[in-house]
Design a protein around this motif. Structure first.
Motif, PDB file in Angstrom:
ATOM      1  N   THR A  63      56.990  77.088  29.591  1.00 10.00           N
ATOM      2  CA  THR A  63      57.214  78.498  29.301  1.00 10.00           C
ATOM      3  C   THR A  63      57.348  79.309  30.584  1.00 10.00           C
ATOM      4  O   THR A  63      58.221  80.171  30.702  1.00 10.00           O
ATOM      5  CB  THR A  63      56.053  79.046  28.442  1.00 10.00           C
ATOM      6  N   LEU A  64      56.505  79.030  31.563  1.00 13.32           N
ATOM      7  CA  LEU A  64      56.586  79.724  32.848  1.00 13.32           C
ATOM      8  C   LEU A  64      57.913  79.427  33.543  1.00 13.32           C
ATOM      9  O   LEU A  64      58.572  80.339  34.055  1.00 13.32           O
ATOM     10  CB  LEU A  64      55.414  79.318  33.736  1.00 13.32           C
ATOM     11  N   THR A 121      52.627  75.317  28.606  1.00 17.58           N
ATOM     12  CA  THR A 121      52.447  76.505  29.437  1.00 17.58           C
ATOM     13  C   THR A 121      53.365  76.470  30.654  1.00 17.58           C
ATOM     14  O   THR A 121      54.000  77.471  30.996  1.00 17.58           O
ATOM     15  CB  THR A 121      50.976  76.607  29.893  1.00 17.58           C
ATOM     16  N   VAL A 122      53.453  75.326  31.302  1.00 15.62           N
ATOM     17  CA  VAL A 122      54.313  75.200  32.481  1.00 15.62           C
ATOM     18  C   VAL A 122      55.781  75.361  32.097  1.00 15.62           C
ATOM     19  O   VAL A 122      56.551  76.029  32.804  1.00 15.62           O
ATOM     20  CB  VAL A 122      54.055  73.847  33.184  1.00 15.62           C
ATOM     21  N   VAL A 139      49.145  71.029  25.934  1.00 19.30           N
ATOM     22  CA  VAL A 139      48.965  72.467  26.128  1.00 19.30           C
ATOM     23  C   VAL A 139      49.384  72.882  27.533  1.00 19.30           C
ATOM     24  O   VAL A 139      50.073  73.886  27.722  1.00 19.30           O
ATOM     25  CB  VAL A 139      47.491  72.861  25.846  1.00 19.30           C
ATOM     26  N   ILE A 140      48.999  72.106  28.531  1.00 23.79           N
ATOM     27  CA  ILE A 140      49.361  72.440  29.906  1.00 23.79           C
ATOM     28  C   ILE A 140      50.865  72.344  30.110  1.00 23.79           C
ATOM     29  O   ILE A 140      51.473  73.221  30.741  1.00 23.79           O
ATOM     30  CB  ILE A 140      48.595  71.535  30.887  1.00 23.79           C
ATOM     31  N   SER A 141      51.501  71.297  29.576  1.00 25.24           N
ATOM     32  CA  SER A 141      52.952  71.170  29.757  1.00 25.24           C
ATOM     33  C   SER A 141      53.700  72.279  29.030  1.00 25.24           C
ATOM     34  O   SER A 141      54.701  72.786  29.545  1.00 25.24           O
ATOM     35  CB  SER A 141      53.430  69.801  29.298  1.00 25.24           C
TER      36      SER A 141
END
Length: 116
Positions: free
Chosen positions: A87-88, A84-85, A80-82
């Motif tokens: 996408t940013l 999000t990163v 999930v964190i990767s």
């Protein structure tokens, strides 16, 4: 032997990610972050010894026969964190292409934007 192969895969992914991050193109940098994220997930699997057994069984199974749920939770959180990163970083790269017209970083120093 199986853990050695998985550790080598994690090392190669991490090395490839670091190599790609040092590139001047934004898309390759994003691929580098993706490779490092996958290397972290493989590392969690290797160190957590995920065996494919169920985490919880309520039929009287001994605790030794159950899998540790912590590495599975850590891998899901890392995914999930990767995501999000990534996408940013993709949004920032697209904004840069819209502003500059190119995806490569300009190594030249900053210019004066007051007419010079």
């Amino acid at each position: 032997m199986n853990f050695v192969i998985e550790a080598l895969v994690a090392g190669v992914l991490f090395a490839a990610g670091v190599y790609l991050i040092t590139d001047a193109h934004s898309f390759r940098r994003i691929l580098g972050v993706i490779a490092i994220g996958h290397a972290i997930n493989v590392t969690f699997f290797v160190t957590g010894k995920v065996s494919g057994r169920p985490a919880f069984v309520f039929d009287g199974t001994t605790p030794e026969a159950l899998a540790n749920p912590l590495p599975q939770a850590l891998v899901l959180t890392a995914i999930v964190i990767s995501l999000t990163v990534i996408t940013l970083l993709a949004a920032i790269a697209f904004r840069k292409v819209d502003a500059d017209g190119t995806e490569a970083d300009d190594p030249a120093p900053l210019r004066n934007h007051e007419g010079d």
